[in-house]
Scaffold this motif. Structure first.
Motif, short mmCIF file in Angstrom:
data_model
loop_
_atom_site.label_atom_id
_atom_site.label_comp_id
_atom_site.label_asym_id
_atom_site.label_seq_id
_atom_site.Cartn_x
_atom_site.Cartn_y
_atom_site.Cartn_z
N VAL A 152 0.83 -1.20 0.00
CA VAL A 152 0.00 0.00 0.00
C VAL A 152 0.87 1.26 0.00
N GLY A 153 1.95 1.24 0.77
CA GLY A 153 2.86 2.39 0.80
C GLY A 153 3.49 2.66 -0.56
N THR A 154 3.89 1.59 -1.24
CA THR A 154 4.44 1.74 -2.59
C THR A 154 3.40 2.34 -3.53
N PHE A 155 2.19 1.83 -3.46
CA PHE A 155 1.12 2.36 -4.30
C PHE A 155 0.82 3.82 -3.97
N ASN A 156 0.82 4.16 -2.69
CA ASN A 156 0.52 5.53 -2.27
C ASN A 156 1.52 6.52 -2.87
N VAL A 157 2.80 6.19 -2.77
CA VAL A 157 3.83 7.07 -3.33
C VAL A 157 3.71 7.12 -4.85
N MET A 158 3.50 5.97 -5.47
CA MET A 158 3.42 5.92 -6.93
C MET A 158 2.27 6.77 -7.45
N ARG A 159 1.10 6.65 -6.84
CA ARG A 159 -0.07 7.37 -7.37
C ARG A 159 0.06 8.88 -7.19
N LEU A 160 0.57 9.32 -6.03
CA LEU A 160 0.70 10.76 -5.79
C LEU A 160 1.83 11.36 -6.62
N ALA A 161 2.92 10.60 -6.75
CA ALA A 161 4.03 11.09 -7.58
C ALA A 161 3.60 11.14 -9.04
N ALA A 162 2.84 10.15 -9.48
CA ALA A 162 2.38 10.13 -10.88
C ALA A 162 1.50 11.34 -11.18
N GLU A 163 0.71 11.76 -10.21
CA GLU A 163 -0.14 12.93 -10.42
C GLU A 163 0.70 14.16 -10.70
N LYS A 164 1.80 14.32 -9.95
CA LYS A 164 2.69 15.47 -10.20
C LYS A 164 3.39 15.31 -11.55
N MET A 165 3.91 14.12 -11.82
CA MET A 165 4.63 13.89 -13.06
C MET A 165 3.74 14.18 -14.28
N ALA A 166 2.48 13.80 -14.18
CA ALA A 166 1.56 13.99 -15.31
C ALA A 166 1.35 15.46 -15.62
N GLY A 167 1.58 16.34 -14.63
CA GLY A 167 1.41 17.77 -14.85
C GLY A 167 2.66 18.46 -15.34
N ASP A 168 3.79 17.73 -15.38
CA ASP A 168 5.04 18.30 -15.88
C ASP A 168 5.10 18.22 -17.40
N GLU A 169 5.92 19.05 -17.98
CA GLU A 169 6.08 19.03 -19.43
C GLU A 169 6.86 17.78 -19.87
N PRO A 170 6.47 17.15 -20.98
CA PRO A 170 7.23 16.00 -21.49
C PRO A 170 8.65 16.41 -21.86
N TYR A 171 9.56 15.41 -21.87
CA TYR A 171 10.93 15.72 -22.23
C TYR A 171 11.31 15.20 -23.62
N ASP A 172 10.37 14.55 -24.31
CA ASP A 172 10.67 14.15 -25.69
C ASP A 172 9.40 14.23 -26.54
N GLU A 173 9.56 13.93 -27.81
CA GLU A 173 8.45 14.08 -28.76
C GLU A 173 7.38 13.01 -28.60
N PHE A 174 7.67 11.97 -27.82
CA PHE A 174 6.68 10.91 -27.59
C PHE A 174 5.84 11.15 -26.33
N GLY A 175 6.10 12.26 -25.65
CA GLY A 175 5.33 12.59 -24.46
C GLY A 175 5.84 11.97 -23.18
N ALA A 176 7.09 11.50 -23.18
CA ALA A 176 7.67 10.88 -21.98
C ALA A 176 7.83 11.90 -20.86
N ARG A 177 7.42 11.51 -19.68
CA ARG A 177 7.53 12.41 -18.52
C ARG A 177 8.38 11.84 -17.39
N GLY A 178 8.54 10.53 -17.32
CA GLY A 178 9.36 9.99 -16.25
C GLY A 178 9.10 8.52 -16.01
#
Length: 250
Positions: free
Chosen positions: A110-136
């Motif tokens: 559950v702890g792993t999932f908690n960090v993953m989901r909240l971190a993913a929310e922030k990552m999704a709001g960041d600008e992609p770093y390549d032309e394929f839309g990769a964020r992290g």
């Protein structure tokens, strides 16, 4: 992925796999935020290259506050925090405590999932770093116990098996946001906790590894994290880092 100038988040960063990973990412130019429990941070020798934040990975508010404090694109998240209690379902001590099983699942899965989901929310709001839309990328930590749990590892094996099972589902869920998910399943790693068992026990464990006949080093785990970060086509996979060991019942 270019790590210089990017941000990374590592849990369990005060020691062992987490500490080695945090230092490796910092050495590559990433700005690293390390999460660990207050008690772990008080007793650890903390490297100046890493910004440490006290947080319980199972606490939604604490993890959210830590992520909110990251000022820049979050490109790498590494979940290393976890526990490994030893308890049989039935033993001379009695039946396995339900609370201990639940605690292990709560922290490791559950702890792993908690960090993953909240971190993913922030990552999704960041600008992609390549032309394929990769964020992290999110790198989670399982264990060979997910496949070959030993006697006394019922709670640990169940929790790490859950991390393995989440990998492809999480990769598919987060694909539209340009976020990869990869899991590492280490074998026997030379960490402070293992060193406390003494040199004779460590030597005996090393002999069970197919090749090379030694314990894994935390730096090798960290090096694999860097390889995963560098390899944008690695996604949805669990990688065993174990010297080809196959665990025996005990």
């Amino acid at each position: 992925m270019e790590l210089t100038g990017a941000h990374a988040l590592v849990t369990g960063a005060a020691s062992g796999l987490g500490a080695a990973t945090a230092l490796a990412l910092a050495a590559r130019g990433a700005t690293v935020t390390g999460l660990d429990l207050p008690g772990a941070l008080e007793t650890a020798t903390l490297p100046g290259a890493v910004r440490f934040v006290a947080a319980d990975i199972t606490d939604e508010d604490q993890v959210q506050q830590a992520i909110d404090s990251i000022d820049g694109p979050l490109r790498v998240v590494v979940n290393c925090a976890g526990i490994g209690p030893a308890r049989r379902i039935l033993s001379k001590k009695g039946v396995h405590e339900l609370a201990l099983f639940q605690k292990t699942i709560d922290i490791n899965l559950v702890g792993t999932f908690n960090v993953m989901r909240l971190a993913a929310e922030k990552m999704a709001g960041d600008e992609p770093y390549d032309e394929f839309g990769a964020r992290g990328v999110v790198v989670n930590t399982a264990s060979v116990a997910a496949y070959e749990g030993q006697i006394g590892q019922i709670a640990y094996a169940a929790s790490k098996g859950g991390v393995v099972a989440m990998t492809i589902a999480a990769a598919r869920d987060l694909a539209s946001s340009g976020i990869r998910v990869v899991t590492i399943a280490p074998g026997i790693v030379d960490t402070p906790m293992l060193a406390a068992l003494g040199p004779e026990v460590n030597e005996s464990l090393a002999k069970t590894v197919t090749f090379p006949a030694r314990l894994a080093r935390p730096g090798e785990f960290a090096a694999l994290v860097l390889t995963i970060a560098d390899s944008d086509y690695l996604n949805g996979e669990t990688i065993r880092l174990d010297g080809a060991i196959r665990m025996t019942p005990r």
